[in-house]
Design an enzyme around this catalytic site. Sequence first.
Site, PDB file in Angstrom:
ATOM      1  N   LEU A  15      26.398 -31.648  15.488  1.00 12.78           N
ATOM      2  CA  LEU A  15      25.143 -32.018  16.130  1.00 12.78           C
ATOM      3  C   LEU A  15      24.024 -31.883  14.923  1.00 12.78           C
ATOM      4  O   LEU A  15      23.323 -32.810  14.988  1.00 12.78           O
ATOM      5  CB  LEU A  15      24.797 -31.324  17.456  1.00 12.78           C
ATOM      6  CG  LEU A  15      23.490 -31.878  18.127  1.00 12.78           C
ATOM      7  CD1 LEU A  15      23.770 -33.385  18.231  1.00 12.78           C
ATOM      8  CD2 LEU A  15      23.570 -31.224  19.553  1.00 12.78           C
ATOM      9  N   THR A  33      19.235 -26.467   6.552  1.00 13.88           N
ATOM     10  CA  THR A  33      19.678 -25.318   6.189  1.00 13.88           C
ATOM     11  C   THR A  33      21.184 -25.518   6.080  1.00 13.88           C
ATOM     12  O   THR A  33      21.899 -26.122   7.131  1.00 13.88           O
ATOM     13  CB  THR A  33      19.277 -24.206   7.024  1.00 13.88           C
ATOM     14  OG1 THR A  33      19.782 -24.018   8.574  1.00 13.88           O
ATOM     15  CG2 THR A  33      17.733 -24.038   7.137  1.00 13.88           C
ATOM     16  N   ASP A  57      21.183 -17.997   6.111  1.00 18.44           N
ATOM     17  CA  ASP A  57      22.007 -17.558   7.229  1.00 18.44           C
ATOM     18  C   ASP A  57      21.114 -16.756   8.110  1.00 18.44           C
ATOM     19  O   ASP A  57      20.252 -15.895   7.953  1.00 18.44           O
ATOM     20  CB  ASP A  57      22.890 -16.345   6.744  1.00 18.44           C
ATOM     21  CG  ASP A  57      23.681 -15.673   7.650  1.00 18.44           C
ATOM     22  OD1 ASP A  57      23.551 -15.957   8.625  1.00 18.44           O
ATOM     23  OD2 ASP A  57      24.890 -15.053   7.222  1.00 18.44           O
ATOM     24  N   ASN A  84      19.332 -25.304  15.779  1.00 22.26           N
ATOM     25  CA  ASN A  84      20.746 -25.725  16.163  1.00 22.26           C
ATOM     26  C   ASN A  84      21.695 -24.748  15.661  1.00 22.26           C
ATOM     27  O   ASN A  84      22.808 -24.570  16.196  1.00 22.26           O
ATOM     28  CB  ASN A  84      21.069 -27.000  15.333  1.00 22.26           C
ATOM     29  CG  ASN A  84      22.570 -27.310  15.546  1.00 22.26           C
ATOM     30  OD1 ASN A  84      22.931 -27.759  16.420  1.00 22.26           O
ATOM     31  ND2 ASN A  84      23.155 -27.772  14.257  1.00 22.26           N
ATOM     32  N   SER A 135      20.468 -25.567  23.198  1.00 21.94           N
ATOM     33  CA  SER A 135      21.283 -24.542  24.134  1.00 21.94           C
ATOM     34  C   SER A 135      22.928 -25.381  24.338  1.00 21.94           C
ATOM     35  O   SER A 135      23.442 -25.596  23.393  1.00 21.94           O
ATOM     36  CB  SER A 135      20.407 -24.456  25.451  1.00 21.94           C
ATOM     37  OG  SER A 135      21.121 -23.494  26.435  1.00 21.94           O
ATOM     38  N   TYR A 149      29.072 -15.886  25.311  1.00 19.27           N
ATOM     39  CA  TYR A 149      28.286 -17.096  24.713  1.00 19.27           C
ATOM     40  C   TYR A 149      27.378 -17.469  25.688  1.00 19.27           C
ATOM     41  O   TYR A 149      26.014 -17.700  25.300  1.00 19.27           O
ATOM     42  CB  TYR A 149      29.365 -18.220  24.291  1.00 19.27           C
ATOM     43  CG  TYR A 149      28.735 -19.552  23.983  1.00 19.27           C
ATOM     44  CD1 TYR A 149      28.338 -19.578  22.662  1.00 19.27           C
ATOM     45  CD2 TYR A 149      28.259 -20.562  24.971  1.00 19.27           C
ATOM     46  CE1 TYR A 149      27.814 -21.045  22.160  1.00 19.27           C
ATOM     47  CE2 TYR A 149      27.814 -21.756  24.475  1.00 19.27           C
ATOM     48  CZ  TYR A 149      27.452 -21.887  23.341  1.00 19.27           C
ATOM     49  OH  TYR A 149      26.909 -22.968  22.879  1.00 19.27           O
ATOM     50  N   LYS A 153      23.087 -17.985  25.181  1.00 21.00           N
ATOM     51  CA  LYS A 153      22.242 -19.121  25.510  1.00 21.00           C
ATOM     52  C   LYS A 153      21.255 -19.026  26.806  1.00 21.00           C
ATOM     53  O   LYS A 153      20.554 -19.466  26.726  1.00 21.00           O
ATOM     54  CB  LYS A 153      23.159 -20.244  25.603  1.00 21.00           C
ATOM     55  CG  LYS A 153      23.908 -20.560  24.690  1.00 21.00           C
ATOM     56  CD  LYS A 153      23.141 -21.076  23.473  1.00 21.00           C
ATOM     57  CE  LYS A 153      23.779 -21.711  22.109  1.00 21.00           C
ATOM     58  NZ  LYS A 153      22.920 -22.204  21.291  1.00 21.00           N
ATOM     59  N   THR A 184      32.500 -32.301  18.003  1.00 23.34           N
ATOM     60  CA  THR A 184      32.091 -31.549  16.735  1.00 23.34           C
ATOM     61  C   THR A 184      33.036 -30.719  16.365  1.00 23.34           C
ATOM     62  O   THR A 184      34.197 -30.455  17.024  1.00 23.34           O
ATOM     63  CB  THR A 184      30.698 -30.963  17.153  1.00 23.34           C
ATOM     64  OG1 THR A 184      30.897 -29.906  17.981  1.00 23.34           O
ATOM     65  CG2 THR A 184      29.500 -31.938  17.480  1.00 23.34           C
TER      66      THR A 184
END
Length: 276
Positions: A15, A33, A57, A84, A135, A149, A153, A184
């Site tokens: 994404l 980045t 990082d 992201n 998110s 996870y 979030k 992805t």
Amino acid sequence: MKNRIWFITGISSGLGKAIAQTVIEQGDFVIGTFRNQAQTDAFNNENQNKAFALTLDITIPEEINNAFQIIKDKFERIDVLVNNAGLGFAGAIEETSNEETRQVFEANFFGTLQVTQMALPIFRKQKSGHIIQISSHGGFKAFQGFGIYNASKFAVEGFSEALAQEVTPLGIKVTLVEPGPFRTNFAGKSFRQAETIIADYNETAGVFRERIKAVDGKQEGDPTKAAKAIFDITNLENPPLRLPLGKIAIISLTTKLESVKNDIENFKEIAENAIF
């Protein structure tokens, strides 16, 4: 507003890459980045005068500090921040070690928080800006085998929801993007799993792990369409606080809302009696 400057973390794939490409195609400027210097150099060679990449990082606070110093020296402003960068992780709660949990939170929460905090003085000075937090539908509804996870979030959603209330009077906007499954690398090579596997969880967390593997490359979500949707909401005078993306995301959020509503209705008397 034309020729805006976007700062997007994690644009090497998925994404983040799709958002960066869309922004460039639409005529805005991208600061992106990568974690790999070779990728940074290649991107800069290919996108001169259209974009600029940094090696970063987000789990290393000093690197975030250095990145923002470069941004302030070189560009002076940011119009849209897209947080992201992060990682996926599967494992039952009992299976997950403290070290694994900390790694997830360093990437998904603490890195995101620090990037957000460092962008805020720029936005306050400008009296404008839009923070896009990537998110997940898993940031609103939890799933077996995905709890750590989910927790990372949920934490992003919690501080961002409060932040939106704090910065609205300052001309700053906040949007939580909550994608469902998208095609992805999230479920592929960039996805991590708990090293410990406990057989008692094979029918819950174990099923989730296998499902993640099975859907890789078959997810319903189109990253390019998601990127365009995200770009479009930055042009709105009143963008949403939450933007679920994909049919599965809509189902997830709706299911959670119905569950909460049912609990409130079914146990309202108990709740209301717990007062002086």
